[in-house]
Design a protein around this motif. Structure first.
Motif, PDB file in Angstrom:
ATOM      1  N   LEU A  76      26.241  10.885  23.459  1.00 29.69           N
ATOM      2  CA  LEU A  76      26.625   9.465  23.498  1.00 29.69           C
ATOM      3  C   LEU A  76      25.405   8.568  23.318  1.00 29.69           C
ATOM      4  O   LEU A  76      25.449   7.381  23.658  1.00 29.69           O
ATOM      5  N   GLY A  77      24.323   9.145  22.813  1.00 35.31           N
ATOM      6  CA  GLY A  77      23.129   8.344  22.554  1.00 35.31           C
ATOM      7  C   GLY A  77      22.024   9.239  22.024  1.00 35.31           C
ATOM      8  O   GLY A  77      22.160  10.462  21.999  1.00 35.31           O
ATOM      9  N   GLN A  78      20.945   8.622  21.575  1.00 34.77           N
ATOM     10  CA  GLN A  78      19.808   9.377  21.039  1.00 34.77           C
ATOM     11  C   GLN A  78      19.050  10.055  22.177  1.00 34.77           C
ATOM     12  O   GLN A  78      19.024   9.545  23.292  1.00 34.77           O
ATOM     13  N   PRO A  79      18.403  11.186  21.898  1.00 32.44           N
ATOM     14  CA  PRO A  79      17.585  11.828  22.934  1.00 32.44           C
ATOM     15  C   PRO A  79      16.384  10.954  23.319  1.00 32.44           C
ATOM     16  O   PRO A  79      15.842  10.244  22.471  1.00 32.44           O
ATOM     17  N   SER A  80      16.002  11.032  24.568  1.00 30.87           N
ATOM     18  CA  SER A  80      14.771  10.364  25.034  1.00 30.87           C
ATOM     19  C   SER A  80      13.568  11.113  24.470  1.00 30.87           C
ATOM     20  O   SER A  80      13.716  12.183  23.865  1.00 30.87           O
ATOM     21  N   GLU A  81      12.393  10.581  24.700  1.00 25.76           N
ATOM     22  CA  GLU A  81      11.188  11.282  24.215  1.00 25.76           C
ATOM     23  C   GLU A  81      11.032  12.622  24.925  1.00 25.76           C
ATOM     24  O   GLU A  81      10.616  13.614  24.332  1.00 25.76           O
ATOM     25  N   GLU A  82      11.367  12.644  26.213  1.00 23.89           N
ATOM     26  CA  GLU A  82      11.298  13.910  26.948  1.00 23.89           C
ATOM     27  C   GLU A  82      12.238  14.935  26.319  1.00 23.89           C
ATOM     28  O   GLU A  82      11.863  16.077  26.056  1.00 23.89           O
ATOM     29  N   THR A  83      13.480  14.515  26.066  1.00 21.79           N
ATOM     30  CA  THR A  83      14.460  15.434  25.484  1.00 21.79           C
ATOM     31  C   THR A  83      14.045  15.865  24.088  1.00 21.79           C
ATOM     32  O   THR A  83      14.188  17.040  23.719  1.00 21.79           O
ATOM     33  N   ALA A  84      13.524  14.915  23.319  1.00 25.26           N
ATOM     34  CA  ALA A  84      13.080  15.240  21.963  1.00 25.26           C
ATOM     35  C   ALA A  84      11.974  16.297  22.013  1.00 25.26           C
ATOM     36  O   ALA A  84      11.932  17.206  21.178  1.00 25.26           O
ATOM     37  N   TYR A  85      11.102  16.191  23.019  1.00 25.29           N
ATOM     38  CA  TYR A  85      10.025  17.177  23.190  1.00 25.29           C
ATOM     39  C   TYR A  85      10.632  18.559  23.416  1.00 25.29           C
ATOM     40  O   TYR A  85      10.209  19.549  22.811  1.00 25.29           O
ATOM     41  N   ALA A  86      11.649  18.625  24.279  1.00 27.16           N
ATOM     42  CA  ALA A  86      12.290  19.913  24.580  1.00 27.16           C
ATOM     43  C   ALA A  86      13.030  20.462  23.356  1.00 27.16           C
ATOM     44  O   ALA A  86      12.918  21.647  23.023  1.00 27.16           O
ATOM     45  N   LEU A  87      13.767  19.602  22.663  1.00 32.22           N
ATOM     46  CA  LEU A  87      14.506  20.046  21.472  1.00 32.22           C
ATOM     47  C   LEU A  87      13.550  20.604  20.424  1.00 32.22           C
ATOM     48  O   LEU A  87      13.806  21.638  19.805  1.00 32.22           O
ATOM     49  N   ASN A  88      12.431  19.902  20.244  1.00 35.36           N
ATOM     50  CA  ASN A  88      11.444  20.337  19.263  1.00 35.36           C
ATOM     51  C   ASN A  88      10.824  21.680  19.669  1.00 35.36           C
ATOM     52  O   ASN A  88      10.681  22.585  18.853  1.00 35.36           O
ATOM     53  N   GLN A  89      10.496  21.786  20.955  1.00 32.35           N
ATOM     54  CA  GLN A  89       9.893  23.017  21.467  1.00 32.35           C
ATOM     55  C   GLN A  89      10.820  24.215  21.230  1.00 32.35           C
ATOM     56  O   GLN A  89      10.355  25.319  20.964  1.00 32.35           O
ATOM     57  N   PHE A  90      12.124  23.982  21.344  1.00 33.50           N
ATOM     58  CA  PHE A  90      13.063  25.110  21.260  1.00 33.50           C
ATOM     59  C   PHE A  90      13.920  25.059  19.991  1.00 33.50           C
ATOM     60  O   PHE A  90      15.076  25.505  19.991  1.00 33.50           O
ATOM     61  N   ASN A  91      13.328  24.469  18.941  1.00 33.82           N
ATOM     62  CA  ASN A  91      13.868  24.617  17.573  1.00 33.82           C
ATOM     63  C   ASN A  91      15.333  24.218  17.446  1.00 33.82           C
ATOM     64  O   ASN A  91      16.117  24.883  16.774  1.00 33.82           O
ATOM     65  N   THR A  92      15.706  23.128  18.127  1.00 32.14           N
ATOM     66  CA  THR A  92      17.103  22.720  18.118  1.00 32.14           C
ATOM     67  C   THR A  92      17.209  21.275  17.638  1.00 32.14           C
ATOM     68  O   THR A  92      16.454  20.414  18.085  1.00 32.14           O
ATOM     69  N   ALA A  93      18.158  21.036  16.742  1.00 31.65           N
ATOM     70  CA  ALA A  93      18.365  19.672  16.263  1.00 31.65           C
ATOM     71  C   ALA A  93      19.065  18.841  17.335  1.00 31.65           C
ATOM     72  O   ALA A  93      19.854  19.365  18.123  1.00 31.65           O
ATOM     73  N   ALA A  94      18.777  17.559  17.363  1.00 32.02           N
ATOM     74  CA  ALA A  94      19.482  16.665  18.298  1.00 32.02           C
ATOM     75  C   ALA A  94      20.957  16.620  17.933  1.00 32.02           C
ATOM     76  O   ALA A  94      21.302  16.559  16.749  1.00 32.02           O
ATOM     77  N   PRO A  95      21.847  16.692  18.916  1.00 35.67           N
ATOM     78  CA  PRO A  95      23.283  16.581  18.617  1.00 35.67           C
ATOM     79  C   PRO A  95      23.585  15.229  17.962  1.00 35.67           C
ATOM     80  O   PRO A  95      22.935  14.237  18.274  1.00 35.67           O
ATOM     81  N   ARG A  96      24.571  15.233  17.062  1.00 36.83           N
ATOM     82  CA  ARG A  96      24.920  13.949  16.442  1.00 36.83           C
ATOM     83  C   ARG A  96      25.519  13.027  17.497  1.00 36.83           C
ATOM     84  O   ARG A  96      26.145  13.476  18.458  1.00 36.83           O
ATOM     85  N   VAL A  97      25.331  11.725  17.275  1.00 37.58           N
ATOM     86  CA  VAL A  97      25.767  10.716  18.254  1.00 37.58           C
ATOM     87  C   VAL A  97      27.148  10.205  17.870  1.00 37.58           C
ATOM     88  O   VAL A  97      27.383   9.866  16.717  1.00 37.58           O
ATOM     89  N   ILE A  98      28.049  10.190  18.829  1.00 38.45           N
ATOM     90  CA  ILE A  98      29.378   9.637  18.569  1.00 38.45           C
ATOM     91  C   ILE A  98      29.574   8.372  19.402  1.00 38.45           C
ATOM     92  O   ILE A  98      28.983   8.224  20.483  1.00 38.45           O
TER      93      ILE A  98
END
Lengths: 309, 309
Positions: A39-61
Motif C-alpha cells: 500500500l506504499g513504497q518501501p522505506s529506505e530501510e526496507t529498500a536496503y533489505a530488499l536489495n540485500q536479498f535480491n527481491t524486487a519491491a512489491p507493486r503498489v496498489i
C-alpha cells in the motif's frame, strides 16, 4: 477465485512489506495463487533489505476490488490502516501481531495473531508447522523485519520467540544478525533528505480512541535533535493535517535506536490527556519518553486508556 | 495474573463446552493456570458426551471480572455472545471458527481462527503442532464436538480437516465414530420434555445485521413436525422475546439431522427481508429450507447480506 492479493498496512514498514512477500510464498506453496503487493513504497530501510536479498519491491496498489475479490492482510487488521476499498473484498486470512479493532467479516476466515514482536515470527512458525522450506532470500527478508520491529531485540515488544525465529532465519539466510541488523537500521535513519510531509507519513497510523481520532507517526534516528530542529515546520504541518484529515491529536514519536528512548511531539486538542497518559509535562509540545521505543506496546495502550476515560 | 477462565458462548452447545475443556487442558500443559467454565448448563447432547467420557460439566459463571482479570474465548468472539462483563477483562486468547465481528481489544493477543467445521478441529491441530498428548477422555469430548457441529460430517461447514481430526480423535478415544455419533446426536433431539422457553434458548445467538438485531435459535430433531405442532405457543413466546429483548426478528431453525434440511419459523418485523434472503415464501411464518443445516454457513450469511442492503 481470482488471484489473491496479500498486503500489509498503509505507510508500510519492513514487516508490512516482507510479511506480504513471505505469506504470499507460503500460500503459493500451499497451492493458492497469491501475489504480494504493497500500500506504499518501501522505506529506505526496507529498500536496503530488499536489495540485500535480491527481491524486487512489491507493486503498489491503491485499491483491491478492481483486480481481485479475495485478499489476505498481514501486519494489520484495522480497516483504516488497510486498503481503501477493504469493504468490497473478502478477507481470506489475517496474519498479525497487533490488537484487533475495527475489523469485521461476514464469513469465517483464517486469523492467526500472536502477541510477538513481528508478523514474520508468526510466519516462521507457520512455515515450520507445515514443514515448508524457507528460501534463503525470503529468510533474510523475514529476519530484516524482526530486527526492524524489535530494534535489534531491544524493544519491549520483543519476545523469546522473536529471538529464536531470528536466529534460525539468520542461519538460513547465511548472515551475521548483529552486523547486518545495525547496517539495515542505520539505512533507515537517514532523515535529512526527507521532507516534513515525508517525516509525518513514513510510518504513520490512525487509531480511534474513545471518540477521538489519534494519528501517530514514528521515525527512527540516531540523533533526536536532528529531527527536532525542524519542530516549527513539523508543528505547522501537523496542525494542517489535523484540520484537513480531522485528527483530534497528531503525535510524532522520534525514537533514538541507539539509546532506546523517544521524544514525543504532540499537536492538537486534548494535549492534557496525552501528557497524563505518559505522566509527563509537554514543554512547547515536546516531552521525553525515557525507555519508550514501541508505539504498539508503550504508546497506543496508555493513550487508549487515557482517551477512554 | 489470576487464574485464567476459558469459556465458550452463551447457550453453550457441545463445541462451546468441550473446546473450553480441551483448550484449558492445552493451556495447563503449556504452564498456564486455566480453568474451563461455561456460560450455561450443558444440553442433553453435551451431557451425554460428558458422561460417556467421564468428565464433570464445567461450573457455570455469570460474570468473569469478579474472579479473574484474564479470559480465553473459544467457539465465539462476538461480545454479545460472550460473558456479560467481557469489557472488564483482558482477552488473552481466542480459538474460534466463526466470522469476526463486534470484537475489539486494547492489546495484542493470541487469535487462532480457521474456516473449519468445529473449534476442536483447530485445537486438535494446536495440540499436534506442540506435540502435546491428548488424553483419551478429552479426545472423546473433542470428537463429540466435531460430530455435533458437522452433524456427523453432513453439514456444508464440514471440511477435510474436520474429518481427519475426527478420525484421529476416535482412535485416541477408542470408539466407533458412526455408532457413538448417532447415539450422541439422538440424545440431543429429545425435545418433547422441553418447555417453549427452552426450545428458544437451547442454542440461540444474537447477530447485529445492518441496523437490525436478529435472534437465531436452532434445535435438532428427527421429526420437524414434532416441534412445529407447538407453533402457536412458539410464535407467541418469540413475539414476547422480540418486545422485551428488542429483537427485530426472531428465527427458529428446526433442523432434521437425518434428512439434513430445516424448517424456518420467523417472527418479527422485516419478514420480507428474511424471505428474500432465502428465496422462499413464508406461509404462516414457516418456510422449508431444503439442504440447510448450518446456521453459520447457510443462515447467517444470506441474512446478513439481505439486512445490509
Amino acid at each position: 477465485m481470482s488471484k489473491m492479493l496479500v498486503f500489509g498496512h498503509q505507510n508500510p514498514d519492513t514487516d508490512a512489506i516482507t510479511s506480504a512477500i513471505a505469506y504470499a510464498h507460503y500460500l503459493n506453496q500451499n497451492g493458492i495463487e497469491a501475489e504480494a503487493v504493497a500500500l506504499g513504497q518501501p522505506s529506505e530501510e526496507t529498500a536496503y533489505a530488499l536489495n540485500q536479498f535480491n527481491t524486487a519491491a512489491p507493486r503498489v496498489i491503491a485499491t483491491a476490488a478492481n483486480e481481485t475479490d479475495t485478499v489476505a492482510l498481514v501486519d494489520h487488521n484495522e480497516a483504516q490502516q488497510s486498503v481503501s476499498d477493504i469493504k468490497d473484498v473478502e478477507v481470506y486470512a489475517v496474519v498479525d501481531h497487533h490488537r484487533i479493532a475495527n475489523f469485521e467479516t461476514a464469513n469465517p476466515l483464517f486469523y492467526r495473531a500472536e502477541p510477538v514482536g513481528c508478523t514474520n515470527t508468526i510466519l516462521y512458525k507457520m512455515y515450520n508447522e507445515k514443514n515448508i522450506e524457507i528460501p534463503a532470500d525470503i529468510a533474510g527478508l523475514m529476519l530484516s523485519a524482526i530486527i526492524s520491529d524489535t530494534l535489534l531485540f531491544k524493544s519491549p515488544t520483543c519476545t523469546k520467540e522473536d529471538e529464536l525465529a531470528a536466529a534460525a532465519l539468520a542461519e538460513i539466510a547465511g548472515i551475521s544478525m548483529q552486523e547486518y541488523g545495525l547496517a539495515m537500521l542505520k539505512a533507515g535513519t537517514n532523515l535529512d533528505d526527507k521532507s516534513i510531509a515525508e517525516l509525518l507519513t513514513l510510518d504513520a497510523k490512525s487509531f480511534p480512541m474513545g471518540d477521538k481520532n489519534v494519528r501517530i507517526a514514528q521515525v527512527n534516528t540516531v540523533d533526536v535533535q536532528d529531527v527536532l530542529k525542524r519542530k516549527a515546520e513539523l508543528v505547522s504541518a501537523m496542525e494542517a493535517e489535523n484540520r484537513t484529515q480531522v485528527y483530534d491529536v497528531f503525535l510524532l514519536v522520534v525514537t533514538n535506536i541507539i539509546d532506546s528512548d523517544s521524544a514525543l511531539l504532540a499537536v492538537g486538542s486534548h494535549l492534557d490527556v496525552v501528557a497524563s497518559a505518559f505522566g509527563v509535562t509537554l514543554e512547547e509540545n515536546v516531552a521525553l519518553l525515557p525507555g519508550v521505543v514501541s508505539r504498539k506496546k508503550q504508546v497506543v495502550p496508555p493513550l487508549t486508556e487515557a482517551f477512554s476515560k
